[in-house]
Design a protein around this motif. Structure first.
Motif, PDB file in Angstrom:
ATOM      1  N   GLY A 293       0.787  -1.223   0.000  1.00 33.49           N
ATOM      2  CA  GLY A 293       0.000   0.000   0.000  1.00 33.49           C
ATOM      3  C   GLY A 293       0.816   1.268   0.000  1.00 33.49           C
ATOM      4  N   THR A 296       1.495   1.668  -4.901  1.00 35.88           N
ATOM      5  CA  THR A 296       0.304   1.052  -5.483  1.00 35.88           C
ATOM      6  C   THR A 296       0.735  -0.003  -6.494  1.00 35.88           C
ATOM      7  N   HIS A 320      -2.482  -6.468   2.004  1.00 37.31           N
ATOM      8  CA  HIS A 320      -3.069  -5.255   2.572  1.00 37.31           C
ATOM      9  C   HIS A 320      -3.899  -5.570   3.811  1.00 37.31           C
ATOM     10  N   ARG A 360      -9.680  -0.210  -4.395  1.00 40.01           N
ATOM     11  CA  ARG A 360      -8.347   0.241  -4.831  1.00 40.01           C
ATOM     12  C   ARG A 360      -7.675  -0.749  -5.774  1.00 40.01           C
ATOM     13  N   TYR A 361      -8.210  -1.967  -5.863  1.00 39.80           N
ATOM     14  CA  TYR A 361      -7.571  -2.996  -6.679  1.00 39.80           C
ATOM     15  C   TYR A 361      -8.378  -3.392  -7.910  1.00 39.80           C
TER      16      TYR A 361
END
Length: 680
Positions: A293, A296, A320, A360-361
């Protein structure tokens, strides 16, 4: 002869001591807690029962056995939650235009990441002494999902070195690393480790991820891959190269300024070495970049990583945690004031947590699909630095784990691994007992382990399941739901309720119909449905948790098998109104099977269990202080600065010299242990 577990543990401590003149004590902040003369902890499992808030200021034992009970968040006010939910779903995935279904999920989804430095506690002492509760727990998952994937690695894999043998035939020994920013120990492992893993796989369908040391790349140590492939063969899933490389600078593993381009270059060194190593016949199964994290994934993709190493990569991976408890564990680590677990408890008790973690992924899972690579959450749990007492080991964590895993499946992750650390972790899916207790029938199974059973049954073992987030109850964050289509047909529903409300006012009913004109299908419902419930009194409790009426027991009382009779609820559907109605308690989760075939696939007809053949706590058995063995890992706080430890609070060597293993030293210790064994 087979050495007693305590004596084997003593050999590892002696090895570290002889090598550098000090025994490393891992992980326990304060004493182990009050222990009775018989060796049983004075605190009991009854302390943690019920919903009353309990936070003793004097508890000084391992975090894995903490008795903290938090207050559940209050239920929403009357009228804020719709308790009657209407749901119309396409029976066929090909007609699900209004739902974004995941790609088919191949293979087992939710597995485990076990820190390498504690395998001798969790998995076994050697190839002939495998922990029976561990086998039983793996069998529970494998029988529901067609197998289970387990990673042995983490921070401690980076300093791992192979030696041909260790005293007593054990699998690992540890020695502290002088000056290590994370205080992760050097791990010395013998091929016995791989034979032990192979024996596990011969008993239960477990496949393994291992890690190639990446602490420095000028003298690579590829033995874990060479011996791993030779011993484990097709039971090897892949080899991780670099565990959280974005934290290397803060941990002192690389000099300031080391960046994504440097990682790209050094990963290439490993790729070239593996390609040229004739002792590693299976290529194309490396795993990276495993960033946590601070970088990225896109930071790595932008280096050209995927295209450059496509033939070498078996999977892409990240690691994460949603939060960290590092300030409490490291008061001088620069994290500010410790977090009050009560203040963050509610953060885990809503659907927003899973959605934000996964969002976020989403771009990276799409990139992975385009590249034809699986995308893995290689290490995760409720919080790093051991988790939050009262949060990470609560029933709320079990519900969160189900929601998080299903959300990852929906977003096209290919799998996820829940991290298992030592006794200083509150977030362990399972923990062996303190060493003064018997190793058998006295394990502690964390609530989050139940998540793996629910997810395994929800996804089944066909390898053809597709998942959709149903935005249930107009997207209410406390009542999420998922649909699972299998072989093009809607097979199961997963319905959750994060609210604690003993009055029943926050229970909700889902009335659903399959098909309808909007889907180009005839409306229908099956004659009946079968529901299994994940249940507990409150999101706060740690015990009295049941899955379909069965439980894995209270703390210090589990042998890894489900106790009690399975209780699945059969609900008739109304063929006149064409509706099936399912009630979801507050709190709880309901897994709804829409056909007998879906139920049969997810429900083992028999459960394989394993008996113990080892006797512990015999007269005059050698013992060692449990605090010496309470190793703990899993510190993955993405924003942390240099810490004193990941194997918490390990002591550095006084003389500052590097640890080493010497054959003569090993022989000397082995001879001493043999004399000790004969003496007892």
């Amino acid at each position: 002869m087979l050495l007693p577990p305590a004596l084997l543990a003593l050999s590892a401590a002696l090895l570290a001591r002889a090598a550098r003149g000090a025994v490393t004590v891992y992980g326990v902040q304060g004493a182990l807690g009050v222990v009775t003369a018989s060796g049983t902890p004075a605190y009991t499992s009854d302390t943690a029962a019920g919903t009353a808030v309990f936070d003793p200021a004097t508890f000084a034992g391992p975090a894995a056995f903490n008795p903290v009970i938090l207050a559940p968040p209050p239920p929403p006010p009357p009228g804020a939650l719709s308790t009657d939910v209407l749901l119309q779903l396409p029976s066929s995935a090909s007609d699900a235009q209004g739902f974004a279904l995941s790609a088919p999920l191949a293979g087992p989804f939710l597995g485990f990441s076990i820190e390498m430095s504690i395998v001798n506690q969790v998995i076994g002492i050697n190839s002939t002494y495998v922990q029976v509760p561990f086998l039983n727990l793996m069998a529970l998952v494998a029988e529901r999902s067609g197998g289970v994937h387990v990673r042995v690695g983490g921070n401690s894999q980076e300093n791992a070195t192979m030696v041909q043998s260790l005293p007593g035939g054990t699998v690992i020994a540890k020695a502290a690393v002088p000056g290590s920013a994370t205080n992760t120990p050097d791990v010395f492992w013998s091929p016995e480790l791989l034979y032990m893993l192979s024996n596990v796989s011969s008993l239960v369908d477990v496949k393994w991820y291992l890690g190639i040391p990446f602490n420095e790349t000028t003298q690579l140590r590829l033995q874990i891959a060479e011996y791993g492939e030779a011993v484990l063969g097709q039971n090897i899933l892949g080899f991780q190269v670099g565990n959280e490389p974005d934290l290397y600078v803060s941990h002192g593993h690389r000099p300031p300024g080391w960046n994504e381009t440097n990682y790209f270059d050094e990963f290439g060194i490993v790729v070239d070495a593996v390609d040229g190593d004739t002792h590693i016949p299976m290529k194309g199964n490396l795993i990276g970049p495993s960033v946590s994290g601070t970088w990225t994934p896109e930071d790595i993709w932008n280096t050209g990583y995927i295209d450059a190493y496509a033939s070498a990569l078996g999977a892409l991976a990240v690691e994460h945690y949603p939060d960290n408890n590092c300030a409490a564990l490291y008061p001088d680590g620069g994290f500010g004031l410790p977090v009050n677990p009560q203040d963050v408890f509610a953060n885990y008790l809503n659907h927003t947590s899973a959605q934000n973690l996964v969002a976020r992924y989403v771009n990276s899972t799409s990139i992975a699909q385009s590249a034809g690579k699986p995308f893995l959450m290689f290490e995760t749990n409720t919080a790093s630095c051991g988790g939050f007492p009262g949060v990470s080991d609560s029933f709320g964590a079990a519900l969160w784990g189900v929601d998080y895993a299903m959300q990852m499946a929906y977003a096209n992750f290919s799998g996820a691994l829940l991290h298992v650390g030592g006794q200083n972790n509150s977030n362990n899916p399972f923990t062996p007992p303190p060493t003064k207790m018997s190793f058998f029938e006295q394990w502690t199974v964390g609530p989050i382990f139940y998540s793996t059973l629910v997810v395994a049954e929800a996804l089944g073992m066909s390898g053809a399941s597709r998942v959709a987030d149903l935005a249930l109850n107009n997207g209410n964050i406390y009542t999420p739901g998922y649909g699972v289509w299998e072989d093009d047909q809607l097979a199961r529903l997963v319905l959750l309720n994060f609210i604690t409300d003993s009055s029943g006012a926050s229970d909700y009913n889902v009335s659903f119909t399959l098909g309808g004109p909007q889907f180009g299908e005839t409306s229908q419902v099956p004659p009946n449905i079968t529901v299994k419930y994940l249940s507990a009194e409150s999101v706060s409790v740690k015990e009295n948790i049941t899955w379909a009426g069965q439980t894995l027991g209270t703390r210090f009382q589990s042998d890894g098998t489900l106790q009690g009779e399975e209780q699945a609820v059969i609900i008739p559907c109304d063929q006149t109104t064409l509706q099936c109605v399912v009630s979801v308690p507050a709190p709880g989760a309901a897994l709804v099977f829409l056909s007998d075939q879906a139920l049969a696939e997810s429900t083992p007809t028999t459960t394989q269990t394993f008996p113990t053949t080892a006797m512990t706590k015999t007269i005059k058995t050698a013992s060692v202080a449990a605090s010496v063995l309470a190793t703990s890992n899993g510190d993955s706080g993405a924003d942390r600065v240099s810490l004193s430890s990941t194997d918490k609070n390990g002591l550095t060597h006084a003389n500052g010299a590097s640890p080493f293993v010497n054959d003569a030293l090993v022989a000397t210790i082995a001879s001493a242990l043999l004399v000790m064994c004969i003496a007892v």
